[in-house]
Write an enzyme that holds these catalytic residues in place. Sequence first.
Site, short mmCIF file in Angstrom:
data_model
loop_
_atom_site.label_atom_id
_atom_site.label_comp_id
_atom_site.label_asym_id
_atom_site.label_seq_id
_atom_site.Cartn_x
_atom_site.Cartn_y
_atom_site.Cartn_z
N ARG A 90 38.07 43.56 52.04
CA ARG A 90 37.19 43.89 53.17
C ARG A 90 35.86 43.17 52.96
NH1 ARG A 90 40.30 46.30 57.09
NH2 ARG A 90 41.59 47.90 56.15
N LEU A 92 32.00 43.39 53.05
CA LEU A 92 31.03 44.48 53.01
C LEU A 92 29.93 44.22 54.05
CD1 LEU A 92 30.61 44.94 49.15
CD2 LEU A 92 31.95 46.35 50.73
N ASN A 106 32.16 39.46 42.79
CA ASN A 106 33.50 39.40 43.35
C ASN A 106 34.33 38.37 42.59
OD1 ASN A 106 35.66 39.73 45.14
ND2 ASN A 106 34.94 38.07 46.45
N HIS A 108 37.47 35.71 42.88
CA HIS A 108 38.18 35.03 43.95
C HIS A 108 39.16 34.03 43.35
CE1 HIS A 108 38.88 33.51 47.97
NE2 HIS A 108 38.72 32.29 47.52
N SER A 135 37.20 32.02 40.42
CA SER A 135 35.73 32.05 40.44
C SER A 135 35.25 33.50 40.40
CB SER A 135 35.19 31.40 41.72
OG SER A 135 35.69 30.09 41.88
N ASP A 140 27.23 37.87 48.52
CA ASP A 140 26.12 37.80 49.48
C ASP A 140 26.70 38.13 50.86
OD1 ASP A 140 25.89 34.14 49.90
OD2 ASP A 140 27.47 35.59 50.38
N GLY A 142 27.77 36.30 53.08
CA GLY A 142 28.79 35.39 53.61
C GLY A 142 30.18 35.73 53.11
N ASP A 144 32.60 34.81 50.42
CA ASP A 144 32.77 34.11 49.13
C ASP A 144 31.78 32.97 48.98
OD1 ASP A 144 36.26 34.57 49.74
OD2 ASP A 144 34.95 35.79 48.45
C1 GRF Z 1 42.83 38.86 42.97
O1 GRF Z 1 43.33 37.54 42.82
C2 GRF Z 1 41.49 38.84 43.63
O2 GRF Z 1 40.67 37.76 43.25
C3 GRF Z 1 41.89 38.69 45.06
O3 GRF Z 1 42.98 39.57 45.22
C4 GRF Z 1 43.66 39.64 43.98
C5 GRF Z 1 43.74 41.09 43.59
O4 GRF Z 1 44.77 41.22 42.69
N1 GRF Z 1 40.80 39.05 45.95
P1 GRF Z 1 44.93 42.62 41.93
O5 GRF Z 1 44.85 43.72 42.99
O6 GRF Z 1 43.80 42.71 40.94
O7 GRF Z 1 46.27 42.53 41.26
#
Ligand code: GRF
Length: 197
Positions: A90, A92, A106, A108, A135, A140, A142, A144
Site C-alpha cells: 500500500r 502510505l 522500505n 524493494h 534496494s 518519501d 513518491g 519507491d
Molecule cells: C519483498 O520482495 C518486498 O520487497 C516486496 O514484496 C516482497 C515481500 O515478500 N515489496 P515477503 O512478504 O517478505 O515474503
Amino acid sequence: MLRVAVLISGTGSNLRALLEATSDPAYPARVVVVGADRDAPGLAHAEDFGLPSFTVPFTSYASRAEWGDALAEQLAVFEPDLVVLSGLMRLLPPAVVARFAPRIINTHPAFLPEFPGAHGVRDALAAGVDATGASVIVVDDGIDSGPILAQERVPVLPGDDEHALHERIKPVERRLLIDVVRRYATGELPAEASTLS
Ligand code: GRF
C-alpha cells in the site's frame, strides 16, 4: 536498543529474517510490533516470536487518509524508533510519511530507480534485463523514490519466471535490510539519509 515496527501485507519472509536476526543478543535492534493492512499470513511470524501485532484493514476505511491515520495511531502506541515496510503493498498517505520520515524505510525487489512500484520483479523480467537487484530506501511521498540506503545487483538467469527471480532477490533484500536496521541502531543513519534526501 532500537525499537522497530514492521508493516507487511504478505508472507513476511523478509520480516521473518529480521526477526531471526533480532534473536541475536548482540544485534542492536528489536521488533516491537508487526502491523498489516490485511489479514496477512506473515502475522503468524509475530505470534511465533511472541510479539504484538495489529491489522488495520485498508478496506475498512472510507479513504486512504483515514486508513493512514488509523495505521499511524496504532504504530505510535509502540513508540517505534524505526518503521520498516517489508512487503507492505500500500502507498502510505503523506501525513504518515511526514510523521515518521526519515525513520521509515522500505525494501524493494529491484535496483532503484529501476522498476519502482508493485511489480518490480515482473517489470524487470519483461524488460529483458540481465541483472536487476534489491534496494532499501527511505520512504518519501513518491513511489519507491526516496533516498537509497543500500542496494545490490541480482542476476536474471535464463528461464527465470517471476517467482524464481523474486526468490533469488529476497535473500539479498533480507541481508541489506538487516544491515540498514543495524545502521539505524548504531546512529549511522538517518544522518546520511537527511543529506541524501
Ligand atoms: C519483498 O520482495 C518486498 O520487497 C516486496 O514484496 C516482497 C515481500 O515478500 N515489496 P515477503 O512478504 O517478505 O515474503
